[in-house]
Structures are given as C-alpha cells and as structure tokens.
Design an enzyme around this catalytic site. Structure first.
Site, PDB file in Angstrom:
ATOM      1  N   HIS A   1       4.477   0.655   6.252  1.00 32.47           N
ATOM      2  CA  HIS A   1       3.223   0.369   6.967  1.00 32.47           C
ATOM      3  C   HIS A   1       3.583  -0.116   8.366  1.00 32.47           C
ATOM      4  O   HIS A   1       4.462  -0.958   8.518  1.00 32.47           O
ATOM      5  CB  HIS A   1       2.444  -0.709   6.200  1.00 32.47           C
TER       6      HIS A   1
ATOM      7  N   ARG B   1       0.605   7.033   9.447  1.00 31.92           N
ATOM      8  CA  ARG B   1       1.458   5.860   9.295  1.00 31.92           C
ATOM      9  C   ARG B   1       2.926   6.075   9.587  1.00 31.92           C
ATOM     10  O   ARG B   1       3.570   5.233  10.193  1.00 31.92           O
ATOM     11  CB  ARG B   1       1.387   5.432   7.834  1.00 31.92           C
TER      12      ARG B   1
ATOM     13  N   ARG C   1       1.427   9.103   2.473  1.00 30.36           N
ATOM     14  CA  ARG C   1       0.077   8.902   1.930  1.00 30.36           C
ATOM     15  C   ARG C   1      -0.931   8.608   3.039  1.00 30.36           C
ATOM     16  O   ARG C   1      -0.674   7.780   3.922  1.00 30.36           O
ATOM     17  CB  ARG C   1       0.088   7.735   0.927  1.00 30.36           C
TER      18      ARG C   1
ATOM     19  N   HIS D   1       5.787  -0.314   2.216  1.00 32.48           N
ATOM     20  CA  HIS D   1       4.419  -0.527   1.738  1.00 32.48           C
ATOM     21  C   HIS D   1       4.113   0.224   0.448  1.00 32.48           C
ATOM     22  O   HIS D   1       3.479  -0.323  -0.452  1.00 32.48           O
ATOM     23  CB  HIS D   1       3.446  -0.092   2.833  1.00 32.48           C
TER      24      HIS D   1
ATOM     25  N   GLU E   1      -9.568   4.633   9.353  1.00 36.26           N
ATOM     26  CA  GLU E   1      -8.159   4.273   9.416  1.00 36.26           C
ATOM     27  C   GLU E   1      -7.398   5.477   9.954  1.00 36.26           C
ATOM     28  O   GLU E   1      -7.948   6.576  10.056  1.00 36.26           O
ATOM     29  CB  GLU E   1      -7.630   3.848   8.040  1.00 36.26           C
TER      30      GLU E   1
HETATM   31  C1  SIN Z   1      -4.343  -1.133   5.037  1.00 34.54           C
HETATM   32  O1  SIN Z   1      -5.325  -1.837   4.910  1.00 34.54           O
HETATM   33  O2  SIN Z   1      -3.848  -0.844   6.117  1.00 34.54           O
HETATM   34  C2  SIN Z   1      -3.655  -0.616   3.813  1.00 34.54           C
HETATM   35  C3  SIN Z   1      -4.435   0.467   3.235  1.00 34.54           C
HETATM   36  C4  SIN Z   1      -3.533   1.362   2.448  1.00 34.54           C
HETATM   37  O3  SIN Z   1      -2.416   0.997   2.090  1.00 34.54           O
HETATM   38  O4  SIN Z   1      -3.908   2.497   2.253  1.00 34.54           O
END
Ligand code: SIN
Length: 484
Positions: free
Chosen positions: A223, A270, A366, A330, A112
């Site tokens: 997010h 993010r 985060r 988020h 990610e």
């Molecule tokens: C996501 O799946 O993008 C969310 C994961 C997260 O909030 O860390």
C-alpha cells in the site's frame, strides 16, 4: 470439549464470518479464531467495499479490476466478483447493515485509485472494516473457539477430516465433514505491514506441507500510504480514499512527484504509486508526505474519524500537518489455489476463501477495496457449495494428536530477521541477486532447530522468493530491476 462438527471455519474475518452466515443454522459449525475474533485484517480495513453502482457499472468495474490486475486476472473470477457483488451488498443491507448515506438515505460512494468512478461504499467514515466485522459477529449463530492456533490439517488420501489445534496449553484434533480456511494473508512475513498481528501465513505453510498448491505467490501488494514510523508492529494505514477525495503526495520540496511516474499521479494503481514513492525516496533522499490541506478541519474529522484520532494521538495535527509516509506490505494476491467455489484441487472437503485463497481474481495487483467484496461474494459461494452437500453420511477417521514442537528459544530473533530479509529482498523492488541471497538465508534458517510456526513462515517466504525468481520480468506488483 466436543471435537466433531459438520463444518469447521478457520478464521473470523469477513470471509470466514460470511461463510458461516450463509450456512444453514441447523448445521453444527465451529469457527476458530487465533486471538480475539476482531484481530483480523477485516477489522482494520478503512476505505470500503467496491461495488458496481448500477447495471452499466458492472462492466466498468470489471474493466478497472482487469486493468489494475495488469492482465494477470482470471477473467471468470472477475466476472463473478463484479456481477455478483451488487447482490452480496443488497443482502448485507437487507440484513440491516448501514453504509454511510446522506440525509435522504442515498448511499455515499467514494473514489479510490484506479477506479474510473466513485463506487466505494463505506461505513463509520473510515471504519468500514470495524463496522462490518461487528455487524457480522452480532449476526453469527455459531460458536467461536478463541485463542486457538491451527497446527495442522488432518488429510489422508486426498480427503480432509479436520484440523489439529493448540488451545489452552493443549494439542488436540477437531474433526468435521467440511473444513474452510479463511485465515487471511501473510503480513507478518514483512518488516513493514498494515496487517493484524495474527496474519502470519501458517495455513499457507500447512498447505505446502501437504502438497497443496499456492499460486501467484510473487504477487504481494504494497500500500503506498502507511505511517511506518513508531514501534507498532501493524503500521497505520492512511486510506486510499484520502487521495480519492483530494489528499496529495508531496516531497519535502512540495513537489507532487508521482505525476513524473504516471500521468494519473496519486490515483494510479497501488503498485505504480508505491514504486513511485519508493524510487523517489531512493533517488532523491527526500522525505515523502501525505498532504491533507484539501480538507477543512471539520470535514476531515467527520469523514475520517479513525485516522483523525489515531494520528492526533501520536502527535500529528491533522489535517493541517502533513504525515510522513512510506509504502508497506498490505495484501497477498497469491494464496491457496482454489476454483470459483473455494474448492481445493485434489483435497476433498477442504475449501479456502478470502485473502488466503487465490482464485486469480486480483491478478497481479488488487484494485482498491475489492478485497472486502471478495470476502462477501466468494464466501457466499463457498457456503452455497457446502450447504448443498450431503451431511448425513458418516465420515470418520482418527488421527494421532502428536505434534512437532511449535516454538523454540531463538525463533523470535529469526522471525525478525526474516521480516527484514523479506522487506529488503522480496519487497517492492526485487532483483535476482537479492532474491538468491534471501533464498540462501531462508534455506539456512530452515536447517536450524526451530519451532513449527517459524518453519511454516519460512516455507511460505521461500515460496514467495521462488515464485519471484521464476518470474524474470516485472508484472503488476512484482517488480524486477537490473542492478548495475
Ligand atoms: C484503503 O483504505 O486504502 C485500503 C483499501 C483496500 O485495501 O482495498
């Protein structure tokens, strides 16, 4: 009904459940759930759980967490998260939880944004939270009191004795020797959010009423990729792991514009990607999409089954069709300030853990998928801390059961106005004028004859606004702009 326990845990997400699972079974423990136990942010988590893959990766995970946190993390908390993460995951697997793995049993990791390697474990493809929640609930040896709103903490002279609740039409007190708040963040304060409908900042507001410090409240995470069209209150998240595995962010001219904002493009942290989308929409007036053309139909359906079915149910022919996206609130990095064992300064026997808490582990932004890990790691610590304490001594103190009016006619309209206000003025981009306007309106709403639950939301909103006004320059998720 019994009203006295050893331990009360407010919240049934990963932090609350894992705290309960770490406690000795002979303790008398009650969990309190506002709704169904699964109506929590854990249940809706898609991407997974970030964890160092091996001993060398602990330092790299630490570095990635600190970098995403924009230099604002509590390094000691990050050390705890990254170094104790692998043991927490091992424990979960030993108890029988199954993360996705290949045919030879090797764990599958995804990537990610802002992670320098693939280190995200997942389950059920994109249903990690749902699988984890069900697993933890199945293991739970203690009862849950459902449909129960906590209306107050019973605190006297620096000691917490329990909580006041509203359950089945009645207000009453529940007493305990230790009380753990694990009630999640503040999603319902914002017009667009990805949170469960139960997440409305009540406990943070109750803490403010008792003079308990909240920290980093200006640090609210948006997010980048949510589907915000449609009437559902909780907006559909489109997991960051989609981008980690090849999904692209494009506008309606097919331009992959995020690279103009940061060389890491879609895989920048993010806060950076959210701002890029927001600004690009504002500047160009173009629509922005998540382009899933990197996936074959069969692979997408198998790897992201929940997103596949959810989006097709609302009429998007994924992965062939692009999905219109917007950032949405988020996650709250800010929360009830605790030490690294969940203890709250100046209030004995009261703990906070998970998203409602602020250990400083996430800093100003985060790192993706560090929140489920936080729920596992810090809950273990809180459970250990509680397990070591003396339960033999008596702890009695009775409180009146009188409670303020919880809601009034007209609260709903004000709640909706508050959501719009917070989204507009305390959202992705902030400026002094907008924050001042928002504060003025929040103060005016607080002066109206309103119910307690709305008052708590307003008090937490005011705290976010005040913290944002105090931080004059941008940092991580807190972006101040100067308007001409
Ligand atoms: C996501 O799946 O993008 C969310 C994961 C997260 O909030 O860390």
């Amino acid at each position: 009904m019994k009203t006295s326990y050893d331990v009360l845990i407010v919240g049934t997400g990963i932090a609350g459940l894992n705290t309960a699972l770490g406690l000795p079974k002979n303790l008398d423990v009650l969990l309190i759930s506002k709704d169904y136990a699964w109506e929590c942010n854990t249940f809706y988590a898609q991407g997974g759980v970030a964890v160092a893959k091996d001993a060398q990766d602990v330092a790299v995970h630490r570095r990635d967490t600190l970098e995403a946190g924009a230099g604002h993390c509590n390094e000691a908390a990050v050390d705890v998260l990254c170094s104790e993460g692998p043991a927490a995951i091992r424990e979960l697997i030993e108890r029988g939880f199954s993360f996705d793995h290949d045919a030879s049993g090797r764990l599958l990791y995804t990537k990610e944004a802002a992670h320098s390697t693939q280190r995200i474990l997942h389950a059920g493809g994109d249903a990690t939270g749902r699988y984890l929640h069900l697993f933890l609930m199945e293991q739970l040896p203690f009862p849950v009191l459902y449909n129960t709103h906590v209306t107050d903490l019973l605190i006297d002279e620096g000691t917490c004795y329990g909580v006041r609740v509203f359950h089945a039409g009645k207000i009453f007190n529940l007493y305990a020797k230790k009380i753990v708040i694990a009630s999640g963040g503040v999603g319902s304060l914002y017009e667009y959010h990805t949170n469960a409908r139960t997440i409305s900042a009540d406990m943070q507001g109750i803490c403010l009423d008792h003079g308990i410090a909240l920290a980093d409240m200006e640090m609210m995470q948006f997010h980048p990729t949510a589907f915000v069209l449609g009437h559902a209150v909780r907006k559909q998240l489109l997991s960051e792991s989609l981008r980690g595995e090849g999904a692209m962010i494009v506008d309606d001219h097919a331009e992959r514009f995020t690279f103009a904002y940061d060389p890491r493009g879609e895989l920048a942290p993010r806060d950076v990607v959210s701002r890029a989308i927001f600004l690009h929409k504002q500047k160009t007036g173009r629509e922005v999409y998540l382009d899933l053309s990197a996936f074959s139909h069969e692979h997408f359906k198998e790897r992201f089954p929940s997103i596949y079915y959810n989006m097709r149910t609302i009429g998007y022919n994924v992965p062939e069709q692009k999905i219109p996206i917007s950032p949405a609130f988020h996650y709250a990095m800010g929360g009830i300030h605790t030490d690294l064992r969940g203890r709250i300064a100046n209030v004995k026997d009261l703990f906070a853990v998970g998203e409602c808490a602020n250990t400083g582990v996430h800093g100003a932004n985060r790192l993706a998928s560090n929140s489920l890990l936080e729920g596992l790691v810090f809950a273990r610590r809180v459970a250990q801390e509680i397990a070591q304490s003396d339960f033999s001594s008596r702890k009695e103190h009775y409180f009146s059961e009188a409670e303020a009016c919880l809601s009034q006619a007209g609260d709903k309209e004000l709640k909706n106005e508050l959501r719009r206000l917070m989204w507009r003025y305390a959202g992705i981009l902030r400026d002094e004028e907008g924050l001042a306007k928002a504060q003025e309106r929040v103060e005016a709403m607080l002066a109206l004859p309103i119910g307690k639950f709305l008052r708590l939301r307003l008090a937490v909103s005011r705290e976010i606004i005040l913290s944002a006004r105090r931080r004059k320059t941008s940092l991580g998720a807190h972006t101040m702009v100067v308007r001409n």
